[in-house]
Design an enzyme around this catalytic site. Structure first.
Site, PDB file in Angstrom:
ATOM      1  N   LYS A 157     -62.694  -1.720   3.820  1.00  0.00           N
ATOM      2  CA  LYS A 157     -62.037  -2.328   4.970  1.00  0.00           C
ATOM      3  C   LYS A 157     -62.796  -3.478   5.284  1.00  0.00           C
ATOM      4  O   LYS A 157     -61.971  -4.579   5.583  1.00  0.00           O
ATOM      5  CB  LYS A 157     -61.668  -1.365   6.014  1.00  0.00           C
ATOM      6  CG  LYS A 157     -60.825  -0.256   5.778  1.00  0.00           C
ATOM      7  CD  LYS A 157     -60.587   1.040   6.790  1.00  0.00           C
ATOM      8  CE  LYS A 157     -59.836   2.109   6.250  1.00  0.00           C
ATOM      9  NZ  LYS A 157     -59.773   3.267   7.281  1.00  0.00           N
ATOM     10  N   GLN A 201     -61.945   6.120  12.204  1.00  0.00           N
ATOM     11  CA  GLN A 201     -62.062   6.636  10.946  1.00  0.00           C
ATOM     12  C   GLN A 201     -61.680   7.901  10.922  1.00  0.00           C
ATOM     13  O   GLN A 201     -62.577   8.655  11.588  1.00  0.00           O
ATOM     14  CB  GLN A 201     -63.429   6.018  10.151  1.00  0.00           C
ATOM     15  CG  GLN A 201     -63.339   6.462   8.805  1.00  0.00           C
ATOM     16  CD  GLN A 201     -62.046   5.920   7.996  1.00  0.00           C
ATOM     17  OE1 GLN A 201     -62.061   4.720   7.837  1.00  0.00           O
ATOM     18  NE2 GLN A 201     -61.426   6.654   7.137  1.00  0.00           N
ATOM     19  N   ASP A 224     -53.558   1.102  13.400  1.00  0.00           N
ATOM     20  CA  ASP A 224     -53.354   2.358  12.314  1.00  0.00           C
ATOM     21  C   ASP A 224     -52.049   2.971  12.406  1.00  0.00           C
ATOM     22  O   ASP A 224     -51.787   3.568  11.726  1.00  0.00           O
ATOM     23  CB  ASP A 224     -54.532   3.432  12.541  1.00  0.00           C
ATOM     24  CG  ASP A 224     -55.514   3.204  11.374  1.00  0.00           C
ATOM     25  OD1 ASP A 224     -54.942   2.832  10.266  1.00  0.00           O
ATOM     26  OD2 ASP A 224     -56.654   3.984  11.488  1.00  0.00           O
TER      27      ASP A 224
END
Length: 402
Positions: A157, A201, A224
């Site tokens: 990422k 994460q 997200d």
């Protein structure tokens, strides 16, 4: 360019088909008014199919001469069509579905190529933003613990951000830190105006409440797409979420870019996690697909999956889906990334998907590889969500609409 091509094809089909429908409708009204509704329903359906086929032909011809860009939010969220059921004919005869001859191996859906094209367009928009407002989008990642897979995902990422010119920040915390320490990191990024996207994460250590931490992320920075309001708005067709979860968005993006029709198709989603399975099933329903969700407690998952036109597997079990699970000509999207020990690999392991690739290519019409399928497009969707968040913050219009 694409709008004019597709509109032209649709207009031509509509003009010819519309005249025929009007003429026959008038005749039916005079003779058999009771049959008018049933007849018009069939005629409109045939007209829709002809229009869609003509437009899709124009689209495929054009895609060969230009680079792909990410689909607009309207296209990804699907058409807004009412659930109007056609009345069944009185003497309905069931004809078995026809399966096309399949004498060759499946087409490999190249996620790397699709992601590269999308990143090129995102990079162009980031440069335009910098020249217009003097700022670039910012993405902040909170990483807890030292899981090798999580660290690897974060590296990908960060690398993706560098390639397109997005600023990236990382808050790395030890696995034994407290839940409040994670929330403090999220809160600092919430208050930073240069940060437009925040992701934590997953998975987090077992002693932490994921829901509490994720709900701390500002809705406007939830790139997200896991905030309860974003998931809730995704589930309600009349509403539009600010952000769609990236893996779900990647699955649909791969299908759209490959020219796969979703409306009315039977899609089986294997796995129901909040990261992939759940949002993917919700997004597919917005495209009017008929969705079956298979999970660990499903009775006879092989039989359900074998009836599907499209199979999306996100179970996290290596080689779970065998060739016997697939209908001939099915399209297979493999989201699984499972590490398998491999002493010949530089890292001591290799990644394999949920689908037994060697068997699937002999049955399916198209399949994504692992690696190089869903993963790169998922990261591209994350970069796109971060760009969209920055556009909202700076009051810029969405130039990705097609």
């Amino acid at each position: 360019m694409r709008i004019s091509l597709r509109t032209g094809a649709a207009a031509a089909s509509t003009e010819m088909g519309g005249a025929a429908v009007a003429l026959l409708a008038a005749a039916a009204t005079r003779r058999k008014p009771a049959l008018l509704a049933s007849f018009l329903s069939g005629a409109v359906r045939e007209l829709h199919d002809a229009t869609a086929a003509a437009a899709e032909g124009d689209y495929k011809a054009e895609t060969r001469t230009r680079r792909r860009r990410r689909s607009s939010s309207c296209r990804l969220l699907g058409p807004d069509c009412p659930d109007t059921w056609d009345p069944p004919p009185r003497a309905a005869s069931r004809t078995p579905p026809q399966q096309a001859s399949h004498d060759r191996t499946a087409t490999i859906i190249d996620g790397k190529s699709i992601a590269e094209d999308i990143r090129l367009h995102i990079g162009e928009e980031v440069r335009q933003m910098k020249s217009t407002v003097g700022h670039v989008p910012g993405l902040a990642v909170v990483l807890v613990g030292d899981r090798r897979d999580s660290e690897s995902y974060v590296r990908y990422k960060t690398k993706g951000c560098e390639e397109v010119g997005i600023k990236s920040l990382l808050a790395k915390l030890p696995g034994n830190c407290t839940e409040d320490e994670v929330i403090d990191s999220v809160s600092r990024f919430n208050e930073d105006p240069s940060v437009h996207g925040i992701l934590v994460q997953l998975p987090l250590p077992h002693h932490m409440d994921e829901e509490r931490i994720l709900s701390t992320i500002s809705l406007e920075k939830d790139v997200d797409g896991f905030h309860p309001l974003n998931v809730g708005n995704l589930a309600i067709r009349s509403r539009k979420p600010l952000f769609v979860p990236c893996a779900a968005k990647a699955c649909v993006e791969l299908l759209l870019q490959s020219g796969v029709e979703l409306m009315g198709k039977h899609v089986t989603v294997i796995g129901r996690s909040k990261v992939v399975g759940l949002p993917t099933s919700l997004l597919l329903q917005r495209h009017h697909a008929t969705v079956s969700v298979v999970h660990a407690f499903t009775t006879n998952p092989e039989a359900i999956t074998r009836e599907s036109d499209i199979v999306i597997s996100a179970a996290g079990v290596a080689n779970l889906v065998r060739g016997s699970w697939l209908k001939k000509g099915a399209v297979v999207i493999d989201v699984g990334t499972n590490p398998i020990e491999d002493p010949n690999s530089d890292y001591g392991y290799r990644l394999t998907g949920d689908v037994c690739f060697e068997e699937a290519v002999k049955v399916a019409s198209a399949v994504t590889p692992v690696p190089g399928g869903v993963g790169p497009v998922t990261i591209a969707m994350l970069l796109g969500n971060t760009l969209d968040s920055a556009k909202l913050a700076y009051g810029l219009s969405d130039s990705t609409e097609l």
